[in-house]
Design a protein around this motif. Structure first.
Motif, PDB file in Angstrom:
ATOM      1  N   ILE A 177       0.862  -1.197   0.000  1.00 15.90           N
ATOM      2  CA  ILE A 177       0.000   0.000   0.000  1.00 15.90           C
ATOM      3  C   ILE A 177       0.888   1.234   0.000  1.00 15.90           C
ATOM      4  O   ILE A 177       1.579   1.514   0.979  1.00 15.90           O
ATOM      5  CB  ILE A 177      -0.928   0.024   1.239  1.00 15.90           C
ATOM      6  N   GLY A 178       0.899   1.966  -1.125  1.00 13.31           N
ATOM      7  CA  GLY A 178       1.668   3.207  -1.207  1.00 13.31           C
ATOM      8  C   GLY A 178       2.905   3.066  -2.070  1.00 13.31           C
ATOM      9  O   GLY A 178       3.786   2.262  -1.774  1.00 13.31           O
ATOM     10  N   VAL A 185      -6.346   2.525  -1.001  1.00  9.32           N
ATOM     11  CA  VAL A 185      -6.810   1.423  -0.153  1.00  9.32           C
ATOM     12  C   VAL A 185      -7.602   2.034   0.989  1.00  9.32           C
ATOM     13  O   VAL A 185      -7.116   2.917   1.696  1.00  9.32           O
ATOM     14  CB  VAL A 185      -5.609   0.596   0.375  1.00  9.32           C
ATOM     15  N   SER A 211      -5.628   4.185  -6.934  1.00  9.57           N
ATOM     16  CA  SER A 211      -6.237   3.103  -6.143  1.00  9.57           C
ATOM     17  C   SER A 211      -5.960   3.330  -4.668  1.00  9.57           C
ATOM     18  O   SER A 211      -4.942   2.870  -4.144  1.00  9.57           O
ATOM     19  CB  SER A 211      -5.644   1.750  -6.537  1.00  9.57           C
ATOM     20  N   GLY A 231       7.490   1.857  -0.380  1.00  7.51           N
ATOM     21  CA  GLY A 231       6.617   0.888  -1.040  1.00  7.51           C
ATOM     22  C   GLY A 231       7.208   0.373  -2.340  1.00  7.51           C
ATOM     23  O   GLY A 231       7.230  -0.843  -2.586  1.00  7.51           O
ATOM     24  N   LYS A 254       0.654   8.724   7.199  1.00  8.80           N
ATOM     25  CA  LYS A 254      -0.727   8.434   7.630  1.00  8.80           C
ATOM     26  C   LYS A 254      -0.811   7.139   8.441  1.00  8.80           C
ATOM     27  O   LYS A 254      -1.724   6.978   9.244  1.00  8.80           O
ATOM     28  CB  LYS A 254      -1.630   8.281   6.414  1.00  8.80           C
ATOM     29  N   GLY A 294       5.414   5.188  -2.509  1.00  9.31           N
ATOM     30  CA  GLY A 294       6.511   6.096  -2.162  1.00  9.31           C
ATOM     31  C   GLY A 294       7.807   5.298  -2.242  1.00  9.31           C
ATOM     32  O   GLY A 294       7.815   4.140  -2.682  1.00  9.31           O
ATOM     33  N   HIS A 340       6.233  16.121  -1.466  1.00  5.46           N
ATOM     34  CA  HIS A 340       6.378  16.728  -0.133  1.00  5.46           C
ATOM     35  C   HIS A 340       7.743  16.364   0.407  1.00  5.46           C
ATOM     36  O   HIS A 340       7.827  15.528   1.289  1.00  5.46           O
ATOM     37  CB  HIS A 340       5.414  16.145   0.908  1.00  5.46           C
ATOM     38  N   CYS A 341       8.776  16.904  -0.088  1.00  2.00           N
ATOM     39  CA  CYS A 341      10.090  16.476   0.397  1.00  2.00           C
ATOM     40  C   CYS A 341      11.156  17.438  -0.102  1.00  2.00           C
ATOM     41  O   CYS A 341      10.967  18.102  -1.109  1.00  2.00           O
ATOM     42  CB  CYS A 341      10.376  15.064  -0.120  1.00  2.00           C
ATOM     43  N   THR A 342      12.280  17.485   0.608  1.00  4.65           N
ATOM     44  CA  THR A 342      13.399  18.307   0.146  1.00  4.65           C
ATOM     45  C   THR A 342      14.278  17.517  -0.812  1.00  4.65           C
ATOM     46  O   THR A 342      14.976  18.090  -1.638  1.00  4.65           O
ATOM     47  CB  THR A 342      14.220  18.798   1.362  1.00  4.65           C
ATOM     48  N   GLY A 343      14.255  16.208  -0.671  1.00  4.39           N
ATOM     49  CA  GLY A 343      14.954  15.367  -1.636  1.00  4.39           C
ATOM     50  C   GLY A 343      16.415  15.112  -1.338  1.00  4.39           C
ATOM     51  O   GLY A 343      17.159  14.681  -2.213  1.00  4.39           O
ATOM     52  N   MET A 344      16.843  15.358  -0.076  1.00  5.49           N
ATOM     53  CA  MET A 344      18.254  15.099   0.243  1.00  5.49           C
ATOM     54  C   MET A 344      18.442  13.619   0.544  1.00  5.49           C
ATOM     55  O   MET A 344      17.753  13.070   1.408  1.00  5.49           O
ATOM     56  CB  MET A 344      18.674  15.899   1.483  1.00  5.49           C
ATOM     57  N   LEU A 345      19.372  13.003  -0.173  1.00  2.26           N
ATOM     58  CA  LEU A 345      19.682  11.594   0.064  1.00  2.26           C
ATOM     59  C   LEU A 345      21.175  11.465   0.277  1.00  2.26           C
ATOM     60  O   LEU A 345      21.955  12.040  -0.490  1.00  2.26           O
ATOM     61  CB  LEU A 345      19.307  10.742  -1.158  1.00  2.26           C
ATOM     62  N   ARG A 390      11.757  14.762  -5.946  1.00  6.24           N
ATOM     63  CA  ARG A 390      11.064  13.587  -5.412  1.00  6.24           C
ATOM     64  C   ARG A 390      10.061  12.989  -6.389  1.00  6.24           C
ATOM     65  O   ARG A 390       9.867  11.780  -6.427  1.00  6.24           O
ATOM     66  CB  ARG A 390      10.387  13.932  -4.088  1.00  6.24           C
TER      67      ARG A 390
HETATM   68  C1  FAD Z   1       8.933  18.924   4.000  1.00  8.21           C
HETATM   69  C2  FAD Z   1       9.623  17.582   4.073  1.00  8.21           C
HETATM   70  C3  FAD Z   1      10.957  17.470   3.699  1.00  8.21           C
HETATM   71  C4  FAD Z   1      11.604  16.233   3.764  1.00  8.21           C
HETATM   72  N1  FAD Z   1      12.898  16.149   3.347  1.00  8.21           N
HETATM   73  C5  FAD Z   1      13.548  14.970   3.352  1.00  8.21           C
HETATM   74  C6  FAD Z   1      14.871  14.853   2.853  1.00  8.21           C
HETATM   75  O1  FAD Z   1      15.465  15.828   2.405  1.00  8.21           O
HETATM   76  N2  FAD Z   1      15.457  13.640   2.875  1.00  8.21           N
HETATM   77  C7  FAD Z   1      14.803  12.530   3.358  1.00  8.21           C
HETATM   78  O2  FAD Z   1      15.396  11.439   3.346  1.00  8.21           O
HETATM   79  N3  FAD Z   1      13.538  12.607   3.828  1.00  8.21           N
HETATM   80  C8  FAD Z   1      12.899  13.797   3.827  1.00  8.21           C
HETATM   81  N4  FAD Z   1      11.607  13.879   4.275  1.00  8.21           N
HETATM   82  C9  FAD Z   1      10.966  12.669   4.762  1.00  8.21           C
HETATM   83  C10 FAD Z   1      10.554  11.816   3.569  1.00  8.21           C
HETATM   84  O3  FAD Z   1       9.702  12.558   2.723  1.00  8.21           O
HETATM   85  C11 FAD Z   1       9.837  10.564   4.083  1.00  8.21           C
HETATM   86  O4  FAD Z   1      10.650   9.921   5.035  1.00  8.21           O
HETATM   87  C12 FAD Z   1       9.579   9.617   2.923  1.00  8.21           C
HETATM   88  O5  FAD Z   1       8.759  10.211   1.942  1.00  8.21           O
HETATM   89  C13 FAD Z   1       8.913   8.365   3.466  1.00  8.21           C
HETATM   90  O6  FAD Z   1       8.745   7.496   2.377  1.00  8.21           O
HETATM   91  P1  FAD Z   1       7.563   6.450   2.385  1.00  8.21           P
HETATM   92  O7  FAD Z   1       7.672   5.682   1.125  1.00  8.21           O
HETATM   93  O8  FAD Z   1       7.563   5.738   3.690  1.00  8.21           O
HETATM   94  O9  FAD Z   1       6.227   7.351   2.414  1.00  8.21           O
HETATM   95  P2  FAD Z   1       5.687   8.442   1.390  1.00  8.21           P
HETATM   96  O10 FAD Z   1       6.788   9.048   0.610  1.00  8.21           O
HETATM   97  O11 FAD Z   1       4.807   9.339   2.188  1.00  8.21           O
HETATM   98  O12 FAD Z   1       4.819   7.591   0.388  1.00  8.21           O
HETATM   99  C14 FAD Z   1       3.596   7.035   0.780  1.00  8.21           C
HETATM  100  C15 FAD Z   1       2.778   6.806  -0.466  1.00  8.21           C
HETATM  101  O13 FAD Z   1       1.593   6.111  -0.098  1.00  8.21           O
HETATM  102  C16 FAD Z   1       0.488   6.687  -0.765  1.00  8.21           C
HETATM  103  N5  FAD Z   1      -0.696   6.387   0.044  1.00  8.21           N
HETATM  104  C17 FAD Z   1      -1.026   6.881   1.266  1.00  8.21           C
HETATM  105  N6  FAD Z   1      -2.163   6.336   1.714  1.00  8.21           N
HETATM  106  C18 FAD Z   1      -2.563   5.462   0.755  1.00  8.21           C
HETATM  107  C19 FAD Z   1      -3.680   4.577   0.642  1.00  8.21           C
HETATM  108  N7  FAD Z   1      -4.607   4.476   1.602  1.00  8.21           N
HETATM  109  N8  FAD Z   1      -3.790   3.826  -0.490  1.00  8.21           N
HETATM  110  C20 FAD Z   1      -2.858   3.909  -1.490  1.00  8.21           C
HETATM  111  N9  FAD Z   1      -1.795   4.740  -1.424  1.00  8.21           N
HETATM  112  C21 FAD Z   1      -1.641   5.492  -0.315  1.00  8.21           C
HETATM  113  C22 FAD Z   1       0.841   8.175  -0.835  1.00  8.21           C
HETATM  114  O14 FAD Z   1       0.122   8.846  -1.853  1.00  8.21           O
HETATM  115  C23 FAD Z   1       2.335   8.105  -1.130  1.00  8.21           C
HETATM  116  O15 FAD Z   1       2.604   8.039  -2.514  1.00  8.21           O
HETATM  117  C24 FAD Z   1      10.920  15.096   4.225  1.00  8.21           C
HETATM  118  C25 FAD Z   1       9.577  15.198   4.600  1.00  8.21           C
HETATM  119  C26 FAD Z   1       8.930  16.420   4.520  1.00  8.21           C
HETATM  120  C27 FAD Z   1       7.476  16.498   4.915  1.00  8.21           C
END
Ligand code: FAD
Length: 223
Positions: free
Chosen positions: A8-9, A115, A113, A14, A147, A11, A42-47, A91
């Motif tokens: 689910i997701g 969930v 889609s 996922g 979330k 990102g 929603h991210c700064t994109g630093m890796l 990102r």
């Molecule tokens: C302003 C900001 C700046 C940041 N800068 C950095 C940085 O520079 N470097 C860094 O490493 N991290 C940074 N982060 C943190 C980073 O964005 C997160 O740690 C990262 O995105 C987490 O990845 P993820 O795949 O767990 O979740 P996410 O990237 O949040 O992806 C989750 C995905 O799930 C989808 N989704 C959610 N609910 C559902 C559902 N019910 N059904 C289907 N799809 C769903 C969403 O649309 C999304 O595409 C930053 C965060 C913020 C808010």
């Protein structure tokens, strides 16, 4: 339709998980609520380059915006710099690239889609989406980001101590040093967190901050 695993997701968590499981020969469904993977961003994109290497993620050039090699840490009137290699990625492009890698490995990506619920059936799960479809899966991976809905769906507690972030992309008139990112600490700048200034092109910066347990909004501190 049934899968061995539904993720689910789409990102980074996922899509990377879906890629690994699909590469091992399992049938994987990767469900993303948005029509386009990586949008909105929603991210700064630093890796860190080290992090990418340990996760076996090759970052293609078209995803990288800048390659700073120095981090500057500031607090009140003092600051220091140290060498630290970072990729700053867009990102949206990064997430799209990772989802494409998952699809190349055999995962089925379903965008648009969301969930909206899961329930147990025998030794697996039934997953319902916002379009009214139902899918069967032996295992589920909750990778829906902050979330953390799936955590609640299985009866666990969500993390309580979230940071609140705000970020702008700012275009400047004159060129900037693309080699340095700056992190600024201080309770008057970003209580419980920090602010950042990150170059993403010759004249564009991401400027933002994250705060914790503050009664004021991030907008108050950023502006
Ligand atoms: C302003 C900001 C700046 C940041 N800068 C950095 C940085 O520079 N470097 C860094 O490493 N991290 C940074 N982060 C943190 C980073 O964005 C997160 O740690 C990262 O995105 C987490 O990845 P993820 O795949 O767990 O979740 P996410 O990237 O949040 O992806 C989750 C995905 O799930 C989808 N989704 C959610 N609910 C559902 C559902 N019910 N059904 C289907 N799809 C769903 C969403 O649309 C999304 O595409 C930053 C965060 C913020 C808010």
């Amino acid at each position: 339709m049934g899968f061995d695993v539904i993720v689910i997701g789409a990102g980074p968590a996922g899509s990377s998980t879906a890629r690994e499981i699909a590469s091992a020969g399992f049938e994987v469904g990767l469900f993303e609520e948005h029509e386009m993977v990586g949008v909105p961003q929603h991210c700064t994109g630093m890796l860190t380059i080290r992090g990418c290497q340990s996760l076996k993620i090759e970052i293609p050039d078209h995803v990288i915006q800048t390659r700073p090699e120095i981090v500057k840490i500031s607090h009140k009137n003092s600051s220091f710099e140290f060498p630290f290699k970072i990729y700053v990625v867009g990102r949206s492009r990064f997430d799209k690239y990772l989802a494409e890698e998952a699809v190349k490995a055999g995962a089925i990506l379903k965008t648009g889609s969301r969930v909206k619920g899961i329930r147990r059936r025998d030794h697996g799960w039934i997953v319902s989406t916002s379009s009214g479809e139902k899918f069967e899966s032996k295992l589920l991976v909750g990778a829906e980001g902050f979330k953390v809905l799936s955590v609640e769906w299985v009866g666990l507690k969500r993390p309580q101590d979230n940071a609140v972030c705000l970020q702008y992309e700012i275009e400047l008139r004159s060129p900037i040093d693309q080699n340095v990112i700056e992190c600024i600490f201080g309770s008057d700048v970003a209580p419980g967190g920090y602010a950042w200034i990150v170059p993403i092109s010759e004249k564009t910066l991401r400027v933002g901050l994250g705060i914790r347990r503050s009664r004021r909004s991030p907008k108050h501190y950023l502006e």
